[in-house]
Design an enzyme around this catalytic site. Structure first.
Site, PDB file in Angstrom:
ATOM      1  CD1 TRP A  35       4.733  -1.952   6.748  1.00  0.00           C
ATOM      2  CD2 TRP A  35       5.185  -1.106   8.889  1.00  0.00           C
ATOM      3  NE1 TRP A  35       6.061  -1.409   6.822  1.00  0.00           N
ATOM      4  CE2 TRP A  35       6.320  -1.152   8.019  1.00  0.00           C
ATOM      5  CE3 TRP A  35       5.303  -0.832  10.328  1.00  0.00           C
ATOM      6  CZ2 TRP A  35       7.551  -0.389   8.266  1.00  0.00           C
ATOM      7  CZ3 TRP A  35       6.755  -0.190  10.792  1.00  0.00           C
ATOM      8  CH2 TRP A  35       7.751  -0.056   9.732  1.00  0.00           C
ATOM      9  CG  ASP A  38       9.740   2.013   0.812  1.00  0.00           C
ATOM     10  OD1 ASP A  38       9.988   2.399   1.887  1.00  0.00           O
ATOM     11  OD2 ASP A  38      10.713   1.515   0.223  1.00  0.00           O
ATOM     12  CD1 TRP A  62       8.350  -3.417   6.440  1.00  0.00           C
ATOM     13  CD2 TRP A  62       9.329  -5.732   6.569  1.00  0.00           C
ATOM     14  NE1 TRP A  62       8.965  -4.101   5.070  1.00  0.00           N
ATOM     15  CE2 TRP A  62       9.453  -5.138   5.247  1.00  0.00           C
ATOM     16  CE3 TRP A  62       9.828  -6.890   7.250  1.00  0.00           C
ATOM     17  CZ2 TRP A  62      10.419  -6.174   4.708  1.00  0.00           C
ATOM     18  CZ3 TRP A  62      10.450  -7.357   6.328  1.00  0.00           C
ATOM     19  CH2 TRP A  62      10.730  -7.254   5.097  1.00  0.00           C
ATOM     20  CB  SER A  98      10.095  -0.058  -3.089  1.00  0.00           C
ATOM     21  OG  SER A  98       9.455   0.192  -2.006  1.00  0.00           O
ATOM     22  CD  GLU A 221      16.752   0.775   1.632  1.00  0.00           C
ATOM     23  OE1 GLU A 221      16.650  -0.407   1.592  1.00  0.00           O
ATOM     24  OE2 GLU A 221      16.329   1.445   2.258  1.00  0.00           O
TER      25      GLU A 221
HETATM   26  C1  FRU Z   1      12.914   0.996   1.953  1.00  0.00           C
HETATM   27  C2  FRU Z   1      13.118  -0.411   1.524  1.00  0.00           C
HETATM   28  C3  FRU Z   1      13.159  -0.440   0.232  1.00  0.00           C
HETATM   29  C4  FRU Z   1      12.437  -2.094   0.140  1.00  0.00           C
HETATM   30  C5  FRU Z   1      11.249  -1.832   0.817  1.00  0.00           C
HETATM   31  C6  FRU Z   1      10.882  -3.148   1.625  1.00  0.00           C
HETATM   32  O1  FRU Z   1      12.305   1.494   3.125  1.00  0.00           O
HETATM   33  O2  FRU Z   1      14.169  -0.667   2.774  1.00  0.00           O
HETATM   34  O3  FRU Z   1      14.584  -0.858  -0.124  1.00  0.00           O
HETATM   35  O4  FRU Z   1      11.982  -2.244  -1.121  1.00  0.00           O
HETATM   36  O5  FRU Z   1      11.662  -1.053   1.961  1.00  0.00           O
HETATM   37  O6  FRU Z   1       9.837  -2.930   2.302  1.00  0.00           O
END
Ligand code: FRU
Length: 492
Positions: A35, A38, A62, A98, A221
């Site tokens: 998977w 970001d 995820w 991220s 985000e």
């Molecule tokens: C955005 C997010 C970020 C986080 C990441 C976790 O898509 O929710 O805020 O760091 O994905 O995978």
């Protein structure tokens, strides 16, 4: 005992060599296996372009986030590098979330990312603590900083939530390192915090750069902040957005704020806000400044909402957008495909001044790995067509349609018959600016369609799962339209 990073790298070594190229997009980044979400650490390092990404190698859903890693010299061919970060330290034990990257003056590469750590409350609910962490490396191997985390709850302004404190974007400017980080403020909505550092390792709070005030979604985000043609641009991906007419879409959306940066107060004053991408699949965009000065953006070409919709048995889930060049025109953000893609255009087919009324296909105009521009003018000077339609990825059953309706100046993209057996959002409408002629440029890869309207005034990205055998392209109009077509196959 094998480290988590070694385990991920061994897994990659075992499975990546068995990838079937016919399963993968030709020029869009995936994890190969597992998977991805970001883009992270999109930056120049030692003259090459590096891209990291949120990554769970072991499944197509995820999981505890790692950082995957690729690099490129042309934004089209990507070389896979070994997994860069694994969630193996206390502050990031539940995920290396991220973040971003920059080159240190001593030639090492500095990564800044969010460490996510979960704790279970007495009532069974899980609450996360998010802090900002560092790792330093040579472009392949990274060592986490011994004093992690470098930013935590005590660095937040009053009322800032340590549960939602994530996604640092780093840069170096005026002899200092800076980072913007998303945070949920006391009013429960997002704010973008600015931090500064002399050496990249010791960080302090500088200012609240911008606040949502519950106006554009909630938590903001993945912020990015940069100067572009004398203006300042803040990109962010808000959660819980509500739509405003045809601007934005509900849920996880994208927001661009263009404004002026008050360098005394370290605050961004808004001039303009806009949707970044009007499609179904675009989130968490991040930019770099290319060696020649271009500002280039990449995003996760997927929506969280449909991240459970898997269609074919593929070894990977999630892909990146084609990188885009950003400019500003009339105070608005303009996005165009990275120009490097033009070097991979083959077999030009072009038509000029073709009158379209009933559904028509033009000899040689077909394909699924294409870069095609269609310019549309009314076919009758006294009467505008009621709509013009461009159908792609078409066979007897399937079609993806792009329709222009001049009456309200909207484009509608419909992917209801594009291979998804799910009842998901398949149609998007978005406004465009009326012009004497309409220009539609579409770039298609195996699982995607990216549309750029009127030289980048609007962009819209869609995942499709139509088999590549569905490669017809047709045009039709209610009324009459005159079109020019320039179509290339993309061979990489
Ligand atoms: C955005 C997010 C970020 C986080 C990441 C976790 O898509 O929710 O805020 O760091 O994905 O995978």
């Amino acid at each position: 005992m094998k480290t988590k990073l070694q385990k991920a790298r061994d897994f990659e070594n075992k499975y990546l060599k068995h990838l079937n190229p016919a399963d993968q997009p030709r020029f869009h980044v995936t994890g190969g296996v597992g998977w991805i979400n970001d883009p992270n650490g999109f930056s120049v390092y030692k003259g090459e372009y590096h891209l990291f990404f949120q990554y769970y190698p072991y499944d197509t859903k995820w999981g505890t986030m790692h950082w995957g890693h690729v690099k490129t010299n042309d934004f089209v061919h990507w070389e896979r590098l070994p997994c860069a970060l694994a969630p193996d330290e206390y502050p990031d034990k539940d995920g290396c979330f991220s973040g971003s990257a920059t080159e240190l003056p001593d030639g090492r590469q500095l990564l800044m990312y969010t460490g996510n750590r979960n704790t279970r409350r007495k009532n069974g609910s899980v609450v996360s603590t998010q802090t900002q962490c560092l790792a330093v490396g040579d472009g392949i191997d990274y060592v986490k900083y011994e004093h992690n985390p470098v930013l935590d709850a005590k660095d937040l302004p009053e009322g800032g939530s340590p549960i939602d404190f994530r996604d640092p974007k780093l840069w170096f400017e005026d002899g200092k390192f800076w980072a913007v980080v998303g945070n949920r403020a006391a009013d429960k909505s997002g704010s973008i915090l600015l931090f500064e550092s002399e050496n990249g390792f010791e960080w302090r709070f500088a200012s609240v750069l911008a606040s949502c005030h519950n106006q554009f979604g909630k938590m903001w985000e993945c912020p990015d902040f940069f100067e572009l043609e004398g203006k300042h641009v803040l990109l962010t991906s808000p959660q819980d957005m509500t739509s405003m007419g045809l601007e934005f879409h509900p849920g996880n959306s994208t927001l661009c704020i263009i404004g002026r940066y008050d360098r005394e107060k370290l605050h961004l004053m808004r001039d303009n806000t806009q949707t970044v991408d009007y499609g179904t699949d675009f989130y968490a965009m991040q930019t770099l400044k290319a060696k020649d000065g271009r500002r280039i953006m990449i995003a996760w070409m997927q929506s969280w909402e449909t991240s459970g919709c898997k269609v074919q048995k593929l070894p990977f889930f999630g892909q990146m957008s084609l990188p885009r060049e950003l400019t500003i025109r009339d105070g608005k953000l303009i996005q165009n495909p990275v120009r490097e893609i033009e070097s991979f255009r083959k077999t030009k087919v072009s038509y000029k001044g073709v009158m379209i009324t009933d559904e028509t296909n033009l000899q040689g105009v077909s394909g699924r790995f294409i870069d095609m521009t269609v310019t549309v003018r009314p076919g009758n000077s006294r009467q505008m067509y009621r709509y013009f339609k461009l159908n792609v990825a078409k066979d007897g059953e399937r079609v993806t349609t792009i329709r222009h309706k001049p009456e309200n100046n909207t484009i509608r993209v419909d992917r209801s018959r594009s291979g998804f057996p799910h009842d998901i959002v398949n149609v998007r409408d978005f406004p465009i600016t009326a012009k004497d002629e309409l220009k539609l440029r579409i770039i298609m890869d195996r699982y995607s369609l990216e549309l750029f309207v009127n030289d980048g005034e609007q962009a819209a990205s869609f995942v499709i799962y139509t088999p590549v055998t569905a490669d017809s392209i047709t045009f039709s109009a209610d009324g009459a339209a005159i079109i020019d077509v320039e179509k290339y196959d993309i061979e990489v």
